[in-house]
Design an enzyme around this catalytic site. Structure first.
Site, PDB file in Angstrom:
ATOM      1  CB  CYS A 137      -0.942   0.016   1.200  1.00  0.00           C
ATOM      2  SG  CYS A 137      -2.277  -1.171   1.040  1.00  0.00           S
ATOM      3  CE1 TYR A 166      -1.989  -1.050   7.186  1.00  0.00           C
ATOM      4  CE2 TYR A 166      -1.852  -1.219   4.797  1.00  0.00           C
ATOM      5  CZ  TYR A 166      -1.619  -1.752   6.053  1.00  0.00           C
ATOM      6  OH  TYR A 166      -1.016  -2.984   6.154  1.00  0.00           O
TER       7      TYR A 166
HETATM    8  P1  NAD Z   1      -3.599  -8.554  12.056  1.00  0.00           P
HETATM    9  O1  NAD Z   1      -4.560  -7.409  12.232  1.00  0.00           O
HETATM   10  O2  NAD Z   1      -4.158  -9.943  12.054  1.00  0.00           O
HETATM   11  O3  NAD Z   1      -2.475  -8.486  13.192  1.00  0.00           O
HETATM   12  C1  NAD Z   1      -2.053  -7.289  13.780  1.00  0.00           C
HETATM   13  C2  NAD Z   1      -2.093  -7.496  15.285  1.00  0.00           C
HETATM   14  O4  NAD Z   1      -1.619  -6.301  15.933  1.00  0.00           O
HETATM   15  C3  NAD Z   1      -3.518  -7.751  15.820  1.00  0.00           C
HETATM   16  O5  NAD Z   1      -3.615  -9.007  16.456  1.00  0.00           O
HETATM   17  C4  NAD Z   1      -3.736  -6.618  16.799  1.00  0.00           C
HETATM   18  O6  NAD Z   1      -4.501  -6.964  17.939  1.00  0.00           O
HETATM   19  C5  NAD Z   1      -2.307  -6.223  17.171  1.00  0.00           C
HETATM   20  N1  NAD Z   1      -2.264  -4.883  17.728  1.00  0.00           N
HETATM   21  C6  NAD Z   1      -2.887  -3.783  17.256  1.00  0.00           C
HETATM   22  N2  NAD Z   1      -2.683  -2.750  18.076  1.00  0.00           N
HETATM   23  C7  NAD Z   1      -1.911  -3.214  19.100  1.00  0.00           C
HETATM   24  C8  NAD Z   1      -1.385  -2.602  20.265  1.00  0.00           C
HETATM   25  N3  NAD Z   1      -1.627  -1.318  20.548  1.00  0.00           N
HETATM   26  N4  NAD Z   1      -0.626  -3.340  21.098  1.00  0.00           N
HETATM   27  C9  NAD Z   1      -0.400  -4.679  20.828  1.00  0.00           C
HETATM   28  N5  NAD Z   1      -0.879  -5.302  19.732  1.00  0.00           N
HETATM   29  C10 NAD Z   1      -1.632  -4.574  18.873  1.00  0.00           C
HETATM   30  O7  NAD Z   1      -2.783  -8.254  10.732  1.00  0.00           O
HETATM   31  P2  NAD Z   1      -1.865  -9.218   9.853  1.00  0.00           P
HETATM   32  O8  NAD Z   1      -2.593  -9.502   8.612  1.00  0.00           O
HETATM   33  O9  NAD Z   1      -1.339 -10.321  10.687  1.00  0.00           O
HETATM   34  O10 NAD Z   1      -0.673  -8.223   9.492  1.00  0.00           O
HETATM   35  C11 NAD Z   1       0.530  -8.136  10.267  1.00  0.00           C
HETATM   36  C12 NAD Z   1       1.365  -6.958   9.799  1.00  0.00           C
HETATM   37  O11 NAD Z   1       1.654  -7.095   8.398  1.00  0.00           O
HETATM   38  C13 NAD Z   1       0.668  -5.607   9.964  1.00  0.00           C
HETATM   39  O12 NAD Z   1       1.612  -4.643  10.327  1.00  0.00           O
HETATM   40  C14 NAD Z   1       0.154  -5.315   8.571  1.00  0.00           C
HETATM   41  O13 NAD Z   1       0.008  -3.937   8.343  1.00  0.00           O
HETATM   42  C15 NAD Z   1       1.236  -5.935   7.704  1.00  0.00           C
HETATM   43  N6  NAD Z   1       0.722  -6.292   6.370  1.00  0.00           N
HETATM   44  C16 NAD Z   1      -0.181  -7.310   6.255  1.00  0.00           C
HETATM   45  C17 NAD Z   1      -0.676  -7.633   4.994  1.00  0.00           C
HETATM   46  C18 NAD Z   1      -1.677  -8.741   4.807  1.00  0.00           C
HETATM   47  O14 NAD Z   1      -2.064  -8.996   3.663  1.00  0.00           O
HETATM   48  N7  NAD Z   1      -2.103  -9.434   5.848  1.00  0.00           N
HETATM   49  C19 NAD Z   1      -0.254  -6.914   3.861  1.00  0.00           C
HETATM   50  C20 NAD Z   1       0.651  -5.881   4.034  1.00  0.00           C
HETATM   51  C21 NAD Z   1       1.158  -5.595   5.292  1.00  0.00           C
END
Ligand code: NAD
Length: 347
Positions: A137, A166
């Site tokens: 993104c 984002y």
């Molecule tokens: P997800 O939302 O399942 O996991 C993120 C976790 O962070 C959640 O469990 C949430 O509870 C935790 N979190 C949020 N705020 C918090 C806080 N204040 N303290 C502690 N924990 C907190 O997302 P995901 O799909 O597992 O993605 C993981 C990472 O990879 C993220 O940074 C996301 O931006 C990045 N990402 C994911 C994708 C995808 O396709 N899944 C693509 C690009 C980037």
């Protein structure tokens, strides 16, 4: 005495990618501390220690970054930073959640880096590698207007103009990690993930991504099939990477000397209409589409460009989208069934 067990801290370990990474690290024999504001939703964490904590708090975050063995405090070998306020298009592209998305994720990243810097100064070390999960993104919207040939090579990120807040938060945080690497010699590794999917990812509730949403919608149809709602004309293109491949590429990046940022994704680009056709084939159902033209869709086209990761890490995606959808559809069908059973027995 044998060699010391490697240690890892997984932040955001209650989420999709974080919980899969914990499993992988345990298989490799690491001692793992997992942290999140919530436990994983679909299975128990494999971590040695799971701490429920809010990393927007700088004091708590600093405490999380060291651990104690036999009266000695230690720093981690590796930190995996997945914690972020994030979700699917309905969460990140509608505008209503932008302040929270930027505030919450930036503050977590600031806390992680500054705490690690202070700890390194106290312990006179900079051995802890920090992995940061950035995103496709971050790429400029103008390079992704043509659904047939989007350009997401790493060197096209600037001049920056992501299409969502984002994405702006992610590109800012990439730069933040790079500054701590430059000024405080913290070894960082940065990946730009492209649509990761698979079992145990969010599949309902508004934060689910498109492959999970399509599997749910098709899974909820009767055995013969039916009509599902779809945002946009469905000609927008994307690529999707299966979770196991994402974890493998991430581990390779952390094990290597290459800092990134580097794309971790699949180059098998499909339109959303084609994705629906794959899900329908896997489900063996006849599926018609009802296009909702004013829904949130993001950029017109996006595909990973894996030239850099092939060159630097000798890694490439290997599994077809259909294979990954088979495993994901199976898992989501089971979730739907067990939810229906629960409702049946409640009534
Ligand atoms: P997800 O939302 O399942 O996991 C993120 C976790 O962070 C959640 O469990 C949430 O509870 C935790 N979190 C949020 N705020 C918090 C806080 N204040 N303290 C502690 N924990 C907190 O997302 P995901 O799909 O597992 O993605 C993981 C990472 O990879 C993220 O940074 C996301 O931006 C990045 N990402 C994911 C994708 C995808 O396709 N899944 C693509 C690009 C980037």
């Amino acid at each position: 005495m044998g060699s010391k067990k490697k240690s890892a801290l997984v932040l955001g370990a209650g989420g999709f990618i974080g919980s899969h990474m914990v499993k992988r690290l345990k298989l490799e024999g690491y001692w793992v501390r997992a942290v999140d504001i919530k436990h994983p939703e679909y299975s128990d964490s494999f971590a040695d220690e799971f701490i429920v904590a809010d990393m927007r708090d700088s004091i708590i975050t600093k405490e999380l970054l060291t651990y104690q063995i036999e009266n000695t405090k230690s720093v981690f070998d590796e930190v995996y930073q997945f914690a972020a306020d994030m979700g699917g298009a309905e969460y990140i592209f509608v505008g209503d959640n932008d302040a929270d998305i930027m505030h919450n994720s930036v503050i977590i990243n600031l806390n992680v880096l500054n705490s690690q810097k202070e700890i390194n100064e106290t312990y006179q070390t900079n051995m802890t590698k920090i992995f940061y999960s950035s995103s496709a993104c971050i790429y400029p919207e103008q390079n992704q207007l043509d659904p047939k040939s989007p350009n997401c090579a790493e060197n096209t990120a600037y001049p920056a103009s992501p299409d969502s807040e984002y994405g702006w938060e992610k590109i800012f945080s990439e730069r933040l990690y790079l500054t701590y690497a430059r000024n405080y010699k913290i070894p960082v590794r940065i990946a730009r993930y492209h649509n990761i999917f698979g079992p145990e990812g969010t599949w309902e509730g508004g934060k689910e991504k498109v492959p999970a949403a399509m599997c749910r919608k098709v899974g909820e149809l009767s055995a013969e099939g039916g009509t599902i709602d779809l945002w946009g004309d469905g000609n927008q293109t994307r690529s999707f990477l299966y979770i196991d491949e994402c974890i493998e590429a991430t581990k390779r990046l952390v094990n290597s000397d290459f800092q990134g940022p580097v794309n971790i994704g699949s180059e098998e680009m499909v339109s959303i209409n084609e994705l629906v056709a794959i899900v329908a084939k896997v489900a063996n159902k006849k599926v018609k589409r009802n296009h909702i033209l004013n829904g949130p869709i993001g950029v017109r086209g996006r595909n990973s460009n894996n030239d850099l990761i092939r060159e630097k890490l000798n890694w490439n995606y290997s599994q077809s989208l259909e294979k990954g959808i088979e495993k994901t559809y199976d898992w989501i069908s089971q979730q739907i069934k067990s939810k229906q059973n629960k409702m049946f027995f409640k009534d």
